[in-house]
Design an enzyme around this catalytic site. Structure first.
Site, PDB file in Angstrom:
ATOM      1  N   HIS A  68       0.818  -1.221   0.000  1.00 23.83           N
ATOM      2  CA  HIS A  68       0.000   0.000   0.000  1.00 23.83           C
ATOM      3  C   HIS A  68       0.849   1.267   0.000  1.00 23.83           C
ATOM      4  CE1 HIS A  68       0.420  -0.094   4.523  1.00 23.83           C
ATOM      5  NE2 HIS A  68       0.411   1.212   4.351  1.00 23.83           N
ATOM      6  N   ASP A 113       0.003  -7.585   1.310  1.00 21.67           N
ATOM      7  CA  ASP A 113       0.484  -6.202   1.371  1.00 21.67           C
ATOM      8  C   ASP A 113       2.014  -6.173   1.351  1.00 21.67           C
ATOM      9  OD1 ASP A 113       0.452  -3.456   1.591  1.00 21.67           O
ATOM     10  OD2 ASP A 113       0.010  -3.443   3.748  1.00 21.67           O
ATOM     11  N   SER A 206       4.607   2.018   8.367  1.00 20.02           N
ATOM     12  CA  SER A 206       4.221   1.052   7.339  1.00 20.02           C
ATOM     13  C   SER A 206       5.400   0.706   6.443  1.00 20.02           C
ATOM     14  CB  SER A 206       3.100   1.627   6.465  1.00 20.02           C
ATOM     15  OG  SER A 206       1.886   1.672   7.158  1.00 20.02           O
TER      16      SER A 206
END
Length: 252
Positions: A68, A113, A206
């Protein structure tokens, strides 16, 4: 725990029916300073000249991160800062030549992801810049792991200096059970969960590394709220995704 990235907003709406607790930026909660020489595989992925996500050095040319972080972004806007204690200065800033997101990446549920990117020039390894080995087996429940990143700290401001926090792995089945707030639809077979009281990782982290015994076991993916006992952090399971990582790194 905040949801890690705008792409997860739909997930939160489905999960809770209320996006009021979604935070646009997150943080390592309960963390402490981490010297880059003690986590030399950590990098900052910069988009439009600002820190967007963490990443992990796989080789002199390949960086691993969360899908992402790169999904539908322009490669011309991307650079990677390596060997730096701070995300906004120091080390070396390297342009990105290409990237690949997992073919099964799902921006709605953040399954698969994971992504790799290729740098425009090879890195020079040293004390503050080095690759990390990929785990070949998934960590068992209760394993102590370390997450690092530049996400916001407890005071709500983006951390200039690299932070770390120690967590414990939660068995995937337990994480997907009614004991916690997600459910089986959100905790995929390619994920692992980790948590600790008063410690967590969020949005600015992230794509960064989850490490056990000097091996990369996970990539920071998503979660809800920060350091909430009912919502563990969810990470891409590197051991499960290792064949894809190796193949994509060789092909990109």
């Amino acid at each position: 725990m905040a949801v890690y990235g705008i792409v997860a907003t739909v997930l939160v709406l489905l999960l809770l029916g209320d996006a009021s607790d979604v935070e646009a930026t997150g943080r390592i909660i309960g963390g402490s300073d981490q010297l880059i020489r003690n986590a030399p595989w950590q990098v900052s992925i910069q988009i439009s000249a600002r820190h967007e996500c963490g990443g992990v050095i796989y080789s002199k040319e390949i960086i691993i991160t969360a899908g992402h972080c790169l999904h539908e972004r322009s490669v011309t806007l991307m650079k990677v800062r390596v060997g730096a204690q701070n995300h906004n200065y120091g080390g070396t800033l390297v342009p990105v030549a290409a990237y690949k997101v997992h073919e099964q990446f799902d921006s709605r549920f953040l399954h698969y992801d994971i992504a790799v990117l290729r740098l425009s020039t090879p890195l020079t390894f040293g004390l503050s810049t080095r690759a990390i080995n990929l785990a070949s087996t998934s960590p068992s429940g209760g394993t102590t792991v370390t997450v690092t990143g530049w996400g916001h700290t407890d005071n709500g401001a983006l951390s200039d200096s690299l932070q770390k926090a120690q967590l414990q792995i939660i068995d995937r089945g337990e994480c997907a059970s009614q004991k916690f707030g997600y459910g089986a639809d959100f905790v995929g077979e390619e994920t692992i969960c980790a948590a600790s009281t008063d410690a967590d990782a969020c949005t600015g982290d992230s794509g960064g590394p989850l490490v056990a015994s000097s091996q990369l076991v996970g990539i920071v993916s998503w979660g809800y709220r920060c350091a909430d006992d009912n919502y563990p952090g969810v990470y891409a399971d590197v051991a499960i995704l290792r064949p894809w990582i190796v193949k994509a790194a060789n092909a990109i």
